[in-house]
Design a protein around this motif. Sequence first.
Motif, PDB file in Angstrom:
ATOM      1  N   HIS A 174       0.809  -1.219   0.000  1.00 51.46           N
ATOM      2  CA  HIS A 174       0.000   0.000   0.000  1.00 51.46           C
ATOM      3  C   HIS A 174       0.842   1.268   0.000  1.00 51.46           C
ATOM      4  O   HIS A 174       0.336   2.358   0.301  1.00 51.46           O
ATOM      5  N   ILE A 175       2.125   1.158  -0.315  1.00 54.99           N
ATOM      6  CA  ILE A 175       2.974   2.344  -0.407  1.00 54.99           C
ATOM      7  C   ILE A 175       2.829   2.925  -1.808  1.00 54.99           C
ATOM      8  O   ILE A 175       3.025   2.223  -2.809  1.00 54.99           O
ATOM      9  N   PRO A 176       2.458   4.213  -1.933  1.00 56.48           N
ATOM     10  CA  PRO A 176       2.245   4.809  -3.268  1.00 56.48           C
ATOM     11  C   PRO A 176       3.493   4.758  -4.140  1.00 56.48           C
ATOM     12  O   PRO A 176       4.621   4.896  -3.654  1.00 56.48           O
ATOM     13  N   HIS A 177       3.264   4.584  -5.435  1.00 57.88           N
ATOM     14  CA  HIS A 177       4.386   4.548  -6.380  1.00 57.88           C
ATOM     15  C   HIS A 177       5.167   5.855  -6.380  1.00 57.88           C
ATOM     16  O   HIS A 177       6.387   5.864  -6.605  1.00 57.88           O
ATOM     17  N   ILE A 178       4.475   6.982  -6.138  1.00 60.66           N
ATOM     18  CA  ILE A 178       5.189   8.260  -6.145  1.00 60.66           C
ATOM     19  C   ILE A 178       6.190   8.330  -4.990  1.00 60.66           C
ATOM     20  O   ILE A 178       7.246   8.972  -5.102  1.00 60.66           O
ATOM     21  N   VAL A 179       5.908   7.670  -3.872  1.00 63.75           N
ATOM     22  CA  VAL A 179       6.851   7.619  -2.754  1.00 63.75           C
ATOM     23  C   VAL A 179       8.045   6.744  -3.115  1.00 63.75           C
ATOM     24  O   VAL A 179       9.195   7.080  -2.820  1.00 63.75           O
ATOM     25  N   ILE A 180       7.784   5.631  -3.786  1.00 62.77           N
ATOM     26  CA  ILE A 180       8.864   4.733  -4.205  1.00 62.77           C
ATOM     27  C   ILE A 180       9.832   5.447  -5.130  1.00 62.77           C
ATOM     28  O   ILE A 180      11.061   5.393  -4.954  1.00 62.77           O
TER      29      ILE A 180
END
Length: 444
Positions: A174-180
């Motif tokens: 559930h970690i957003p791709h933009i954070v990755i």
Amino acid sequence: MKARLSFWQIVNMNIGFFGIQFSFGLQQSSMSPIYKYLGADEASLPYLWLAGPMTGLLVQPLIGAMSDRTVTRWGRRTPYFLIGAILCSLGLLAMPFSPTLWMAASLLWILDAANNVTMEPYRAFVSDKLQPAQHSIGFLTQSAFTGLGQTLAYLTPSLLVWLGMNKDAVNGSHIPHIVIVAFMIGAVFSITSVLWTLKTTKENPLSEAELLAMRARPAGWRHALGDIASAVREMPSTMRQLAWVKLFQWYAMFCYWQYIMLSLSTTIYGTTDQASQGFRDAGLLAGQVGAFYNFIAFVGALALVPFTRRYGPRIMHSVCLALAGVAMFSIPQIHTPALLFVPMVGIGLAWASIMGNPYVMLAGCIPPERTGVYMGIFNMFIVIPMIIQIFTLPLYYRSLLGGNPENVIRLAGVLMLCGAVAVLAVKIKKPQASLRPLAETATQ
């Protein structure tokens, strides 16, 4: 005699600090949301932030003392902050792919240790290179790169959305791709900025007398610990007085970093559900206002110079902390996103002052041959308040603060006002014109 450096030489010397602070900015803006995505309870968040202050407490004084007595073909400081930058980049690459809460917490320990290995020798490196008359511009430039690096770190997820990335896309944790992607960008900046500094700026060669003195000192980490102990015993009185100021300001900042996103999710979006769109929007908003206050710090670091010269670092630091106190206390009363940028001006000015004025007040008290160890000890006055916050806030989060993240932000405002009063009691050893400023060490 140290050579006088041009402005652009000083800029090149400090570019590596941009990557270090980009990494810290990612931690400040993203770790609480990542922990929430992985299932953390709000009351347990301070414990999960323990890595930063603990590694700072243990690593920075030891690395600082060791770098004071290190002799290699690459210099005293370079091996430490190069190795630290490599480890930091690896930690940033791995962090957003954490499948579990314990994995993310473990990686934060590694990431913070790497940042601290880099930070302390880097501060000493700048002090080593510059004449006393250039210390102010050197460390203010470093403070400006702190603001710039953290501005971009906070703003990167929003910029990625603006460039077309889906803000709602998440991975299996559930970690957003933009954070990755933001963490991947941080990994690149961390190593490339330090490499730029190493390519453009070499350490000053030690004199024969300095080499003989260093080689005469016993080597090893145990003797480095002895250096730390003796330096603590001989600590200047100004440094002891500043400990109270830093207790209030860093307890407050740690409260702010941990709970600002959760506070905004309730006051602006009316939710604390990490699976909701409002929670993700709160993360973007927290990044935007965080970027703004860091931009204010970037500009304010140099804009405060003439005022500090005129009124003194003690008065200016008190004013800046008071502005931040009023700003933080007002944030929970704001329910319109655009109005949040107003209090961020006060927080940004305080952040610029925190990264500079305490060192102006301390300047002239530190023996040049012990720069590394004393910078490491000064960092203890940052991380000890953070450790106190970690172990005390959960004890009264529900009973006194009602389990409400908004009240944590209000508490931070009150503590900033206490810091504004405490700094007025600090006695500066020398007039400002003769001071040699030190650098702030952040964790974080």
